[in-house]
Design an enzyme around this catalytic site. Structure first.
Site, mmCIF file in Angstrom:
data_model
loop_
_atom_site.group_PDB
_atom_site.id
_atom_site.type_symbol
_atom_site.label_atom_id
_atom_site.label_comp_id
_atom_site.label_asym_id
_atom_site.label_seq_id
_atom_site.Cartn_x
_atom_site.Cartn_y
_atom_site.Cartn_z
ATOM 1 N N GLU A 256 24.116 -10.466 -36.760
ATOM 2 C CA GLU A 256 23.024 -10.231 -35.794
ATOM 3 C C GLU A 256 23.650 -10.319 -34.414
ATOM 4 O OE1 GLU A 256 20.108 -9.323 -36.712
ATOM 5 O OE2 GLU A 256 20.266 -9.787 -38.837
ATOM 6 N N CYS A 290 18.542 -12.322 -27.453
ATOM 7 C CA CYS A 290 19.110 -11.034 -27.859
ATOM 8 C C CYS A 290 18.088 -9.937 -27.621
ATOM 9 C CB CYS A 290 19.526 -11.087 -29.322
ATOM 10 S SG CYS A 290 18.250 -11.678 -30.409
HETATM 11 P P1 NAD Z 1 29.451 -15.652 -28.970
HETATM 12 O O1 NAD Z 1 29.648 -14.413 -29.783
HETATM 13 O O2 NAD Z 1 30.344 -15.923 -27.836
HETATM 14 O O3 NAD Z 1 29.573 -16.955 -29.929
HETATM 15 C C1 NAD Z 1 28.808 -17.068 -31.089
HETATM 16 C C2 NAD Z 1 29.463 -18.046 -32.064
HETATM 17 O O4 NAD Z 1 30.705 -17.519 -32.510
HETATM 18 C C3 NAD Z 1 29.756 -19.426 -31.473
HETATM 19 O O5 NAD Z 1 29.395 -20.408 -32.418
HETATM 20 C C4 NAD Z 1 31.277 -19.386 -31.303
HETATM 21 O O6 NAD Z 1 31.876 -20.658 -31.379
HETATM 22 C C5 NAD Z 1 31.673 -18.569 -32.497
HETATM 23 N N1 NAD Z 1 33.036 -17.993 -32.438
HETATM 24 C C6 NAD Z 1 33.872 -17.901 -31.389
HETATM 25 N N2 NAD Z 1 35.014 -17.300 -31.766
HETATM 26 C C7 NAD Z 1 34.894 -16.992 -33.072
HETATM 27 C C8 NAD Z 1 35.721 -16.340 -34.021
HETATM 28 N N3 NAD Z 1 36.918 -15.867 -33.694
HETATM 29 N N4 NAD Z 1 35.266 -16.185 -35.274
HETATM 30 C C9 NAD Z 1 34.058 -16.631 -35.627
HETATM 31 N N5 NAD Z 1 33.218 -17.253 -34.775
HETATM 32 C C10 NAD Z 1 33.624 -17.441 -33.506
HETATM 33 O O7 NAD Z 1 27.927 -15.604 -28.548
HETATM 34 P P2 NAD Z 1 27.157 -16.555 -27.539
HETATM 35 O O8 NAD Z 1 27.723 -16.335 -26.177
HETATM 36 O O9 NAD Z 1 27.072 -17.927 -28.083
HETATM 37 O O10 NAD Z 1 25.675 -15.931 -27.645
HETATM 38 C C11 NAD Z 1 25.272 -14.830 -26.899
HETATM 39 C C12 NAD Z 1 25.323 -13.552 -27.697
HETATM 40 O O11 NAD Z 1 24.597 -13.676 -28.912
HETATM 41 C C13 NAD Z 1 24.666 -12.390 -26.967
HETATM 42 O O12 NAD Z 1 25.451 -11.236 -27.088
HETATM 43 C C14 NAD Z 1 23.350 -12.219 -27.700
HETATM 44 O O13 NAD Z 1 22.782 -10.945 -27.589
HETATM 45 C C15 NAD Z 1 23.734 -12.548 -29.092
HETATM 46 N N6 NAD Z 1 22.553 -12.901 -29.882
HETATM 47 C C16 NAD Z 1 22.136 -12.055 -30.880
HETATM 48 C C17 NAD Z 1 20.978 -12.333 -31.597
HETATM 49 C C18 NAD Z 1 20.473 -11.432 -32.698
HETATM 50 O O14 NAD Z 1 19.697 -11.895 -33.517
HETATM 51 N N7 NAD Z 1 20.855 -10.182 -32.749
HETATM 52 C C19 NAD Z 1 20.258 -13.488 -31.297
HETATM 53 C C20 NAD Z 1 20.713 -14.318 -30.273
HETATM 54 C C21 NAD Z 1 21.866 -14.024 -29.583
#
Ligand code: NAD
Length: 482
Positions: A256, A290
């Site tokens: 997501e 999001c």
């Molecule tokens: P992010 O992608 O920076 O981080 C998300 C998670 O991934 C964190 O727990 C982080 O520690 C982890 N992570 C970091 N490096 C990783 C790796 N190499 N492998 C696996 N996991 C890793 O996102 P964010 O800044 O926390 O959140 C914002 C983003 O999330 C925005 O783009 C937003 O649109 C999206 N979002 C999407 C939805 C949806 O349902 N589509 C909902 C909420 C937020």
């Protein structure tokens, strides 16, 4: 037992939960309150052995909870959350800087998730197929049943809803008798630990849930590739989502990802209603959803009136101290994020967009901001701006509106303001998105209903309690001679 984990003036030292056991590690990550920059807690940096241990316990444990027992645990957790509403909301606000209004709303949503998951745990959606349907048929029947995955679920969540993103993965996992290892965002990990303790208290066998924090550079690959993992469910940004897609090979993946959702206002729309939806959709949760309204596409015939009302509503919003119960909008996640919004807004202004309100920053506090005459190709509109920015793009007709709307890499949700059925029909058919909400914000949904995007927003597999429960199970068929 009920106890506030965060006390003013002290730094809470949080532990991992490995199958319910509290585990401390010398190396830690600081969690800060974005409004003041004060360190409020530390969480451990899990080691690779911690990850392997948690996943092995999860894989080896075979839950035997009946549907009724799962229902009771989820309902009991909902009761405990309701009784600790204030504490949970405070924890969310302290680790994220979201206003108390937003964090209270989030805790309410979590109760809905638990209620729906509890009820769905009681539902057996098995199917029966008669086999005498064709000329070479037989007098037999094929039956379907759902089983939990053999291995563990890895869940990785973002910072923007510290509770809701987590519970949308954990509750469906419990409802289907799965075992889940959660890695919440290291920026907002505290609510996830609180939730885990509530679930253990509600009777969840601890082997069914572990919570790990750590440096993603050290532990993420293990969470994605370990042989004990059958499924990776991730909510977060596009770059990490695509990294996971390439890394977690031959594992089921639920991704997501980001969004760039439009509100599209046609010339017949109720402009007062449209401006209200636009402002709510843009600024709730400090614009960090999001499905926040990230672009405002407005028919040129009504754009002046829309913009006037939007600026009025934006100015009426109270932003500032997240703990003040009257504050509508708190901070964004950190100063770096706020600086990035400032930079893309400045870039748009330099390229000809008109700043009508906002673009003020103090630390992680970034004001709600309205930009008019934005070109769809400007960074502020073309890419996801995960903050309280309202870029208004004017268009001439529905063809142009659809083209602009579809003109980014994302395809999550959308909001349409019109009463014309011919317009509505075209938007529903022609927008390349996961959801179309007529006269509602893009984020509108039930916690039960299917939710998720296409294109860069996701692979088209949905979340929402019902869909998550389907994706967390294997369907087994069996056939009997009667
Ligand atoms: P992010 O992608 O920076 O981080 C998300 C998670 O991934 C964190 O727990 C982080 O520690 C982890 N992570 C970091 N490096 C990783 C790796 N190499 N492998 C696996 N996991 C890793 O996102 P964010 O800044 O926390 O959140 C914002 C983003 O999330 C925005 O783009 C937003 O649109 C999206 N979002 C999407 C939805 C949806 O349902 N589509 C909902 C909420 C937020």
């Amino acid at each position: 037992m009920s106890q506030a984990i965060l006390k003013p003036g002290t730094v809470h030292r949080e532990a991992l939960r490995i199958a319910g056991e509290k585990v401390h590690r010398d190396r830690t990550i600081e969690v800060t309150y974005p409004y003041t920059g004060e360190v409020i807690a530390t969480v451990p940096k899990a080691t690779l052995d911690d990850v392997r241990n948690a996943l092995r316990i999860a894989r080896d444990y075979k839950p035997t909870l009946t549907r009724y027992e799962r229902y009771k645990i989820l309902m009991r957790a909902g009761e405990i959350i309701a009784s600790r509403l204030d504490e949970m909301s405070r924890t969310i606000t302290l680790e994220s800087g979201l206003s108390r209004k937003d964090s209270l709303y989030e805790v309410g949503r979590a109760s809905d998730v638990l209620l729906f998951a509890a009820n769905q745990a009681l539902v057996d959606d098995g199917q029966v197929f008669s086999c005498d349907l064709t000329h070479h048929g037989k007098s037999r029947k094929v039956y379907t049943m759902r089983e939990p995955l053999l291995g563990a679920i890895t869940a990785i969540t973002p910072f923007n809803h510290p509770l809701n993103q987590v519970i949308h993965k954990v509750a469906p996992a419990i409802a289907t008798n799965n075992r889940i290892v959660l890695k919440p965002s290291e920026k907002t990990p505290l609510t996830a630990f609180l939730l885990a303790d509530i679930l253990y208290e509600a009777g969840l066998p601890p082997q069914m849930l572990s919570v790990l924090t750590g440096d993603p550079k050290e532990i993420a690959d293990e969470l994605l590739t370990n042989a004990d993992v059958d499924l990776v469910t991730f909510t977060g940004g596009v770059p990490i989502g695509k990294y996971i897609a390439g890394k977690a090979t031959y594992k089921r993946q639920i991704l997501e990802l980001g969004g760039n959702d439009p509100i599209i206002v046609m010339e017949d729309a109720d402009i007062e209603e449209a401006a209200t939806l636009a402002a709510n959709g843009s600024y709730k949760n400090s614009g960090q959803r999001c499905t926040a309204v990230k672009r405002m596409l407005v028919h040129e015939a009504v754009a002046d009136r829309f913009v006037e009302l939007l600026v009025q509503k934006t100015k009426a919003l109270k932003y500032g101290d997240p703990m003040d119960p009257d504050t509508d909008m708190g901070t964004v996640i950190d100063e770096a994020a706020a600086k990035q919004f400032e930079a893309v807004v400045n870039e748009a202004i330099a390229a000809g967009a008109k700043l009508l309100y906002g673009n003020e920053r103090r630390g992680a506090l970034y004001s709600p901001t309205v930009l008019d005459h934005v070109d769809p190709e400007m960074t502020v509109a073309k890419h996801e701006t995960f903050g309280p920015v309202s870029p208004v793009i004017r268009f001439k007709n529905i063809d142009e509106a659809i083209r602009i709307s579809n003109g980014t890499a994302y395809g999550l949700s959308s909001s349409i303001c019109t009463n014309r059925l011919d317009y509505i029909t075209r938007f529903i058919r022609e927008l390349n998105v996961g959801s179309v909400n007529v006269r509602e914000v893009p984020g509108y949904r039930l916690e039960l209903t299917p939710f998720g995007g296409i294109k860069d927003s996701g692979l088209g597999y949905k979340e929402g309690v019902l869909e998550a429960m389907k994706s967390f199970t294997n369907t087994k068929t069996y056939s009997l001679p009667w």
